[in-house]
Design a protein around this motif. Sequence first.
Motif, PDB file in Angstrom:
ATOM      1  N   ALA A  52     -16.067   5.626  24.140  1.00  0.00           N
ATOM      2  CA  ALA A  52     -16.467   4.195  23.905  1.00  0.00           C
ATOM      3  C   ALA A  52     -17.201   3.698  24.997  1.00  0.00           C
ATOM      4  N   ILE A  53     -16.453   3.788  26.223  1.00  0.00           N
ATOM      5  CA  ILE A  53     -17.433   3.093  27.382  1.00  0.00           C
ATOM      6  C   ILE A  53     -18.644   3.885  27.445  1.00  0.00           C
ATOM      7  N   GLU A  54     -19.102   5.203  27.399  1.00  0.00           N
ATOM      8  CA  GLU A  54     -20.045   6.049  27.693  1.00  0.00           C
ATOM      9  C   GLU A  54     -21.116   5.216  26.586  1.00  0.00           C
ATOM     10  N   TYR A 109     -20.703  -3.169  31.223  1.00  0.00           N
ATOM     11  CA  TYR A 109     -19.394  -3.417  31.390  1.00  0.00           C
ATOM     12  C   TYR A 109     -18.745  -2.039  32.062  1.00  0.00           C
ATOM     13  N   GLN A 110     -17.537  -2.538  32.851  1.00  0.00           N
ATOM     14  CA  GLN A 110     -16.801  -1.474  33.464  1.00  0.00           C
ATOM     15  C   GLN A 110     -15.231  -2.033  33.235  1.00  0.00           C
ATOM     16  N   THR A 125     -22.267  -6.120  27.785  1.00  0.00           N
ATOM     17  CA  THR A 125     -21.757  -6.296  26.491  1.00  0.00           C
ATOM     18  C   THR A 125     -20.617  -5.705  26.165  1.00  0.00           C
ATOM     19  N   LEU A 126     -19.929  -6.242  25.071  1.00  0.00           N
ATOM     20  CA  LEU A 126     -18.731  -5.596  24.538  1.00  0.00           C
ATOM     21  C   LEU A 126     -18.807  -5.165  22.950  1.00  0.00           C
ATOM     22  N   TYR A 157     -28.161   2.248  22.064  1.00  0.00           N
ATOM     23  CA  TYR A 157     -27.381   1.008  22.092  1.00  0.00           C
ATOM     24  C   TYR A 157     -28.140   0.035  23.154  1.00  0.00           C
ATOM     25  N   ALA A 158     -27.921   0.256  24.538  1.00  0.00           N
ATOM     26  CA  ALA A 158     -28.198  -0.672  25.659  1.00  0.00           C
ATOM     27  C   ALA A 158     -29.641  -1.064  25.572  1.00  0.00           C
TER      28      ALA A 158
END
Length: 324
Positions: free
Chosen positions: A120-122, A318-319, A159-160, A129-130
């Motif tokens: 989900a983070i990747e 996001y991290q 982003t979230l 997306y990015a």
Amino acid sequence: MVGIQAQNLAVNDGPLTSENAALLRPSDPNMPIEELRQRYEQDGYLFVKGLLPREDVLEMRHRYFDFLAPTGVLQEDTNPVEGIFNKAKSPDDYPGIGAGHVGNNGRPGGDSAAQFVDKAIEAHYKDWYAEKFCNHPDLYGFVARFMGWGDNTLSFKRTLLRNNPPGSKPIGVHYDQIFLRYGDPTSVTAWVPIGDIKLNGGGLIYLEDGDSVGLKLEEEFTTRAKQAGLTEEESRSAFNSNMMATGLLSEFPAEFAKEQGRRWLASSYEAGDVVLHKPHAIHASTVNNDPENVIRLATDLRFCDSSKPYDKRWMNHYQFGDGV
């Protein structure tokens, strides 16, 4: 649009009914720009119907769930674009991220959720997306015109991208400036549902006239921080000693709205819709009670006027544990 009396519309601490909730006001993106701006100033939000091409949003939804499919999150023999949650699995193994799920933006879930959380983070860093979705020209162009920023319009890299399976923990009560205090309160958030969301499917809700409430609360937080002797750095933090550990205003939206003497405003959403909201607009989400087990997928995209001070921490992806 389905009326507010739809069954199973609820928040963490109880149901939303015609007594404590109403519908968001939708707007057509082709309305005169001044009328749209007037609505934004009056309501603290602008619910824009069909701003993005539906096919672009659904392509993004398909890519996301196709990427997450190896984690077992999807019901077998279903199309990824449908995003049907695997009813044999527990929502606890597929936690959402951001805004109050873990204090100081920590990593959610236990060992059983590790693979899903990693994927989900990747997904935040994938080009589809990015680069392609977050920088969609229809959204960027509309924000630049609507806000009057023109070439100074800057989209934050952070982003979230949130997934919320049925029965998972919804997002608590907050306003975005809590997490953007290293800059002037001039940003705008674009909440983008990635797929259709039923009225009871876990969509975002906004506190009626919540912008004025958020401004008042921010003044009170600032005063308390000074009285407590917090440094400027400490008072900027969303997780300072005057706040909840999660940076939220409350985990109980129904109680919060009652205390403020206001209703929550809810809606169903369609792929292509976008809600713009002000930095102090108070919002939360409902419990995902979708009867067909559809996973709610949405993202928060933020923009600012780069000619004014802005929170540069949001220019990084996001991290977990980034303190934002």
